[in-house]
Design a protein around this motif. Sequence first.
Motif, short mmCIF file in Angstrom:
data_model
loop_
_atom_site.label_atom_id
_atom_site.label_comp_id
_atom_site.label_asym_id
_atom_site.label_seq_id
_atom_site.Cartn_x
_atom_site.Cartn_y
_atom_site.Cartn_z
N MET A 36 -26.26 -19.79 -64.73
CA MET A 36 -26.66 -18.70 -65.61
C MET A 36 -27.74 -19.18 -66.56
SD MET A 36 -22.81 -17.38 -66.58
CE MET A 36 -23.41 -16.08 -67.67
N HIS A 37 -28.60 -18.25 -66.99
CA HIS A 37 -29.58 -18.58 -68.02
C HIS A 37 -28.88 -18.70 -69.38
CE1 HIS A 37 -33.16 -18.11 -65.57
NE2 HIS A 37 -32.73 -16.93 -65.14
N ALA A 38 -29.47 -19.50 -70.26
CA ALA A 38 -28.98 -19.53 -71.64
C ALA A 38 -29.14 -18.13 -72.24
CB ALA A 38 -29.77 -20.55 -72.45
N GLU A 39 -28.20 -17.73 -73.07
CA GLU A 39 -28.26 -16.37 -73.64
C GLU A 39 -29.52 -16.17 -74.47
OE1 GLU A 39 -24.80 -15.03 -75.64
OE2 GLU A 39 -23.45 -15.49 -73.99
N TRP A 40 -29.91 -17.18 -75.23
CA TRP A 40 -31.17 -17.11 -75.98
C TRP A 40 -31.71 -18.53 -76.14
CZ3 TRP A 40 -34.65 -13.66 -76.33
CH2 TRP A 40 -35.67 -13.73 -77.30
N THR A 44 -30.19 -24.40 -69.56
CA THR A 44 -29.26 -24.64 -68.46
C THR A 44 -30.06 -25.06 -67.24
OG1 THR A 44 -29.32 -22.44 -67.44
CG2 THR A 44 -27.86 -22.73 -69.37
N ASP A 47 -32.43 -22.45 -66.10
CA ASP A 47 -33.65 -22.27 -66.88
C ASP A 47 -34.78 -23.18 -66.43
OD1 ASP A 47 -32.62 -20.28 -68.63
OD2 ASP A 47 -31.56 -21.83 -69.75
N ARG A 166 -33.81 -13.18 -81.29
CA ARG A 166 -34.01 -12.06 -80.38
C ARG A 166 -33.99 -10.77 -81.19
NH1 ARG A 166 -30.35 -10.86 -74.95
NH2 ARG A 166 -31.08 -8.72 -74.56
N LYS A 186 -35.71 -5.41 -70.87
CA LYS A 186 -34.70 -4.88 -71.78
C LYS A 186 -35.40 -4.26 -72.99
CE LYS A 186 -30.76 -7.79 -70.54
NZ LYS A 186 -29.91 -6.70 -70.06
N ASN A 246 -36.30 -22.38 -75.53
CA ASN A 246 -36.06 -20.97 -75.28
C ASN A 246 -36.93 -20.50 -74.12
OD1 ASN A 246 -36.42 -17.98 -75.58
ND2 ASN A 246 -35.01 -18.30 -77.28
#
Length: 363
Positions: A36-40, A44, A47, A166, A186, A246
């Motif tokens: 999974m990508h880092a949330e913000w 990872t 990424d 964000r 988004k 990021n």
Amino acid sequence: MKNRVESVDILRGLTIVAMIMVNNPGSWGSIYPPLMHAEWHGLTPTDLVFPFFLFIVGISISYAYKNKPNTWLTYKKITIRSLKLIGLGLFLGWFLPYFPFFKSFESLRFPGVLQRIGVVFFIAAILFLNFDWKKLFAIGLLILIGYWLFLGFVPLPDGSIPTFDRASNNWANYIDLNVLGNHMWKDDYDPEGLLSTLPAIVTSIIGILIGKVLASKELKKTQFLLITAAVLLCTGYIWSLWFPLNKALWSSSFVLVTSGWATLILALVYYVTDVKKIKMGTIFKYVGSNAITIFFLSSFIAKTFYLIKIGENQSIHSWLYQTFYTSWISIDKLASLMYALTVITFYLVLGYIMYKRKIFIKV
């Protein structure tokens, strides 16, 4: 590329396989954290995938355009290739596998992975044709420092202090919201947004410089690559104390750290395959030989499987996943991973067949 470097082909193919893997889980709600990508803020393994590809784009530029004349015809070819990549990306976002075959223009997302590859390739190739390595190094450094200063210290039009959060008071988000409007991934950000494409160009510039190292007949390449990787990683992680890692912002520290990891892995693969001549990872080379074609096809098929329904409420994707995976694998994340591995296997076989039949589709 003439005089192909085995390690670059292998790393390109491995990167495409990784891109396909993280984009094709059985269920988006059941994914192991490294996939999974880092949330913000943060980093990872997932990424690393996209910056690795842009890094390799830079290496490819340094080989493909090394002896190209700085003429209108060369610029024309670069422009056409860039527009093809952008066009393919827009098509992927726009098409529907059923009538009327295209979604409304108002809901079309303008940015995307292929679009960013096209823009970065265009600018990086032009820079390569016009500047030597010292000037490219300086341009890259100026972009990274300028990007950090702009995002962190230049007040927004309303006078508010910018942040790296964000939110709309982040310069990258602010520009995307005001320029792209509804045409974003988004409501509050786009991972391939307008401003963040600028530092992404530096990722390819670093790749260009690494390509020059690989083409050198004087340097001890493995040692030089390892030292370069260490410098990039140390500098990037230290910088991240002030400018966080990021991916969505493609922060300057993110550029250095991801390029450092790419250089380190390339150094290891280069030593094994090009120096020691040990056969390793050849299957990835097959995929890398048709990288964009296989990535585009995987995205096209995945979207089709999600959107075409079998019966009233079940898509092709969900039917395949439930019939062949969750029906006998009780651990949700494992079932999701097995689905992704099956998808990867299909494209590895496809890459092998295309390579053996000498089918090379250039975009």
